[in-house]
Enzyme design. Sequence first.
Site, short mmCIF file in Angstrom:
data_model
loop_
_atom_site.label_atom_id
_atom_site.label_comp_id
_atom_site.label_asym_id
_atom_site.label_seq_id
_atom_site.Cartn_x
_atom_site.Cartn_y
_atom_site.Cartn_z
N LEU A 104 0.98 6.04 6.33
CA LEU A 104 0.04 4.93 6.27
C LEU A 104 0.31 4.21 4.96
O LEU A 104 0.56 4.85 3.93
CB LEU A 104 -1.41 5.41 6.32
CG LEU A 104 -1.90 6.03 7.64
CD1 LEU A 104 -3.36 6.45 7.51
CD2 LEU A 104 -1.74 5.05 8.80
N ASP A 105 0.24 2.88 4.98
CA ASP A 105 0.46 2.11 3.77
C ASP A 105 -0.51 2.54 2.66
O ASP A 105 -1.57 3.09 2.93
CB ASP A 105 0.28 0.61 4.04
CG ASP A 105 1.26 0.08 5.06
OD1 ASP A 105 2.32 0.71 5.22
OD2 ASP A 105 0.96 -0.94 5.68
N TYR A 106 -0.14 2.21 1.43
CA TYR A 106 -0.93 2.56 0.25
C TYR A 106 -2.39 2.17 0.40
O TYR A 106 -3.29 2.95 0.08
CB TYR A 106 -0.31 1.85 -0.96
CG TYR A 106 -0.88 2.22 -2.30
CD1 TYR A 106 -0.71 3.49 -2.84
CD2 TYR A 106 -1.57 1.27 -3.06
CE1 TYR A 106 -1.21 3.82 -4.08
CE2 TYR A 106 -2.08 1.59 -4.32
CZ TYR A 106 -1.90 2.87 -4.82
OH TYR A 106 -2.41 3.19 -6.05
N THR A 108 -3.84 1.23 3.37
CA THR A 108 -4.34 1.46 4.72
C THR A 108 -5.06 2.80 4.74
O THR A 108 -4.60 3.78 4.15
CB THR A 108 -3.19 1.46 5.74
OG1 THR A 108 -2.59 0.17 5.76
CG2 THR A 108 -3.71 1.78 7.14
#
Length: 242
Positions: A104-106, A108
């Site tokens: 998951l993105d930083y 997100t």
Amino acid sequence: MEERLQKIISKSGIASRRAAEALIKEKRITINGTVVTELGIKVDAMRCTIAVDGRIIAQEEEHVYLLLNKPKAYLSTAKDDRGRRTVLDLVLGIALRIYPVGRLDYNTTGLLLLTNDGALTNGLLHPKQEVEKTYVATVKGRIDETALQRLRTGISLEDGVTAPAKVRMLERTNGLTKIEVIIHEGRNRQVRRMFAAVGCDVRALMRTNFAGLSLDGVKCGAYRLLTKGEVDRLRLLAGLLR
């Protein structure tokens, strides 16, 4: 967990269960240096050294499966050379080495699985399995039906056209629109890039479901162990069970 010695040897790939029985009868197997003579013996493979003809057999590592509700500002990686916080900083009391299933993105948030089961990880992330991931995106302003339909049919990105997504509008409040998006691909920052392609600014993104698992009962920053039934269902989705 104790298992019959024949089963342990079979799982190691050294010999079949029947052949393992013959090895025991021939006194070719030792446990912690002691020759085994009893066919029905049960042992804990993680606590014993088992050898066949003096060669120690590699034992399967105990597997652990966690469901984490990831907060913002954590990296979905095991470690970071720059000293930034990673999702493993949120997991305490787990002695085994584990790693995230995908990323998951930083910034997100939401559902992230962690495990040390490489076969399961590879299966869940393999494109042919088409394992679904559900996100809720909060975008600035209003998004019209034309844009939603583009998301549903596929968006042309620099790394190719996305597969059709399942998209539905959830609510509009205070100049923001919440939209649920279900995809089965796993491209880098895919959902954010899809919305950017239709002119939408994503203000928040949360994964609420992965492979049929939800965040029910798991607070932000917390985690729980998966049940055996949940692991079995994941293995089925990953193509590891028939």
